[in-house]
Scaffold this motif. Structure first.
Motif, PDB file in Angstrom:
ATOM      1  N   LYS A 212      -7.108 -28.333 -23.953  1.00  0.00           N
ATOM      2  CA  LYS A 212      -6.398 -28.235 -22.675  1.00  0.00           C
ATOM      3  C   LYS A 212      -7.261 -28.761 -21.539  1.00  0.00           C
ATOM      4  O   LYS A 212      -8.357 -28.292 -21.309  1.00  0.00           O
ATOM      5  N   PRO A 213      -6.751 -29.759 -20.809  1.00  0.00           N
ATOM      6  CA  PRO A 213      -7.491 -30.247 -19.636  1.00  0.00           C
ATOM      7  C   PRO A 213      -7.568 -29.151 -18.569  1.00  0.00           C
ATOM      8  O   PRO A 213      -6.629 -28.372 -18.403  1.00  0.00           O
ATOM      9  N   SER A 214      -8.666 -29.117 -17.847  1.00  0.00           N
ATOM     10  CA  SER A 214      -8.852 -28.068 -16.837  1.00  0.00           C
ATOM     11  C   SER A 214      -7.890 -28.215 -15.656  1.00  0.00           C
ATOM     12  O   SER A 214      -7.631 -27.246 -14.956  1.00  0.00           O
ATOM     13  N   ASP A 215      -7.339 -29.410 -15.467  1.00  0.00           N
ATOM     14  CA  ASP A 215      -6.423 -29.602 -14.336  1.00  0.00           C
ATOM     15  C   ASP A 215      -4.968 -29.266 -14.659  1.00  0.00           C
ATOM     16  O   ASP A 215      -4.089 -29.454 -13.832  1.00  0.00           O
ATOM     17  N   LYS A 216      -4.698 -28.758 -15.886  1.00  0.00           N
ATOM     18  CA  LYS A 216      -3.338 -28.365 -16.269  1.00  0.00           C
ATOM     19  C   LYS A 216      -3.294 -26.872 -16.561  1.00  0.00           C
ATOM     20  O   LYS A 216      -4.244 -26.320 -17.117  1.00  0.00           O
ATOM     21  N   ASN A 217      -2.162 -26.243 -16.221  1.00  0.00           N
ATOM     22  CA  ASN A 217      -1.990 -24.853 -16.634  1.00  0.00           C
ATOM     23  C   ASN A 217      -1.424 -24.853 -18.054  1.00  0.00           C
ATOM     24  O   ASN A 217      -1.104 -25.915 -18.614  1.00  0.00           O
ATOM     25  N   TRP A 218      -1.303 -23.678 -18.647  1.00  0.00           N
ATOM     26  CA  TRP A 218      -0.859 -23.609 -20.046  1.00  0.00           C
ATOM     27  C   TRP A 218       0.556 -24.137 -20.227  1.00  0.00           C
ATOM     28  O   TRP A 218       0.856 -24.805 -21.215  1.00  0.00           O
ATOM     29  N   ASP A 219       1.459 -23.848 -19.288  1.00  0.00           N
ATOM     30  CA  ASP A 219       2.827 -24.365 -19.401  1.00  0.00           C
ATOM     31  C   ASP A 219       2.832 -25.884 -19.435  1.00  0.00           C
ATOM     32  O   ASP A 219       3.463 -26.503 -20.299  1.00  0.00           O
ATOM     33  N   GLU A 220       2.128 -26.507 -18.486  1.00  0.00           N
ATOM     34  CA  GLU A 220       2.081 -27.966 -18.420  1.00  0.00           C
ATOM     35  C   GLU A 220       1.466 -28.552 -19.695  1.00  0.00           C
ATOM     36  O   GLU A 220       1.979 -29.519 -20.257  1.00  0.00           O
ATOM     37  N   PHE A 221       0.370 -27.950 -20.137  1.00  0.00           N
ATOM     38  CA  PHE A 221      -0.315 -28.457 -21.324  1.00  0.00           C
ATOM     39  C   PHE A 221       0.568 -28.353 -22.566  1.00  0.00           C
ATOM     40  O   PHE A 221       0.746 -29.339 -23.287  1.00  0.00           O
ATOM     41  N   LEU A 222       1.146 -27.183 -22.812  1.00  0.00           N
ATOM     42  CA  LEU A 222       1.952 -27.004 -24.024  1.00  0.00           C
ATOM     43  C   LEU A 222       3.200 -27.885 -24.008  1.00  0.00           C
ATOM     44  O   LEU A 222       3.551 -28.478 -25.039  1.00  0.00           O
ATOM     45  N   LEU A 223       3.847 -28.003 -22.864  1.00  0.00           N
ATOM     46  CA  LEU A 223       5.006 -28.897 -22.801  1.00  0.00           C
ATOM     47  C   LEU A 223       4.597 -30.344 -23.045  1.00  0.00           C
ATOM     48  O   LEU A 223       5.275 -31.085 -23.761  1.00  0.00           O
ATOM     49  N   SER A 224       3.469 -30.765 -22.487  1.00  0.00           N
ATOM     50  CA  SER A 224       3.032 -32.149 -22.676  1.00  0.00           C
ATOM     51  C   SER A 224       2.664 -32.429 -24.133  1.00  0.00           C
ATOM     52  O   SER A 224       2.901 -33.531 -24.631  1.00  0.00           O
ATOM     53  N   VAL A 225       2.114 -31.450 -24.817  1.00  0.00           N
ATOM     54  CA  VAL A 225       1.750 -31.627 -26.222  1.00  0.00           C
ATOM     55  C   VAL A 225       2.992 -31.889 -27.070  1.00  0.00           C
ATOM     56  O   VAL A 225       2.971 -32.717 -27.981  1.00  0.00           O
ATOM     57  N   PHE A 226       4.076 -31.210 -26.743  1.00  0.00           N
ATOM     58  CA  PHE A 226       5.276 -31.313 -27.572  1.00  0.00           C
ATOM     59  C   PHE A 226       6.282 -32.347 -27.076  1.00  0.00           C
ATOM     60  O   PHE A 226       7.271 -32.601 -27.758  1.00  0.00           O
ATOM     61  N   GLU A 227       6.039 -32.976 -25.926  1.00  0.00           N
ATOM     62  CA  GLU A 227       7.004 -33.939 -25.402  1.00  0.00           C
ATOM     63  C   GLU A 227       7.298 -35.068 -26.378  1.00  0.00           C
ATOM     64  O   GLU A 227       8.428 -35.527 -26.473  1.00  0.00           O
ATOM     65  N   ASP A 228       6.305 -35.520 -27.127  1.00  0.00           N
ATOM     66  CA  ASP A 228       6.534 -36.609 -28.083  1.00  0.00           C
ATOM     67  C   ASP A 228       7.433 -36.172 -29.232  1.00  0.00           C
ATOM     68  O   ASP A 228       8.032 -37.014 -29.893  1.00  0.00           O
ATOM     69  N   TRP A 229       7.521 -34.889 -29.492  1.00  0.00           N
ATOM     70  CA  TRP A 229       8.340 -34.383 -30.589  1.00  0.00           C
ATOM     71  C   TRP A 229       9.732 -33.989 -30.153  1.00  0.00           C
ATOM     72  O   TRP A 229      10.624 -33.859 -30.976  1.00  0.00           O
ATOM     73  N   LEU A 230       9.908 -33.756 -28.863  1.00  0.00           N
ATOM     74  CA  LEU A 230      11.204 -33.316 -28.355  1.00  0.00           C
ATOM     75  C   LEU A 230      12.112 -34.514 -28.120  1.00  0.00           C
ATOM     76  O   LEU A 230      11.661 -35.561 -27.662  1.00  0.00           O
TER      77      LEU A 230
END
Length: 78
Positions: free
Chosen positions: A24-42
């Motif tokens: 997780k990048p320090s400039d992202k919160n957990w919501d932003e990070f987790l959504l970005s991780v799964f965006e390629d799969w959604l």
């Protein structure tokens, strides 16, 4: 985030959490990070729906969106 969309707790192994914390990048919160991780799969329609809801500050849990739009979801059972 509104009070209608409270924080939750997801049980996970300590090793999984440690890996996620390293990724997780320090400039992202957990919501932003987790959504970005799964965006390629959604599916794009699901991403568009999430973004629309965020703009309106009217968030729903993904399970609720999936229930209303069964063709957009994770397609369990594949």
């Amino acid at each position: 985030m509104s009070s209608a969309d409270p924080m939750s707790s997801i049980p996970a192994r300590a090793s999984t959490i440690a890996l996620l914390q390293r990724l997780k990048p320090s400039d992202k919160n957990w919501d932003e990070f987790l959504l970005s991780v799964f965006e390629d799969w959604l599916p794009p329609e699901t991403v568009a729906e999430i973004e629309r809801r965020e703009r309106e500050e009217r968030s729903s849990k993904f399970a609720e969106v999936e229930k209303r739009h069964p063709g957009w979801g994770t397609q369990r059972g594949r």
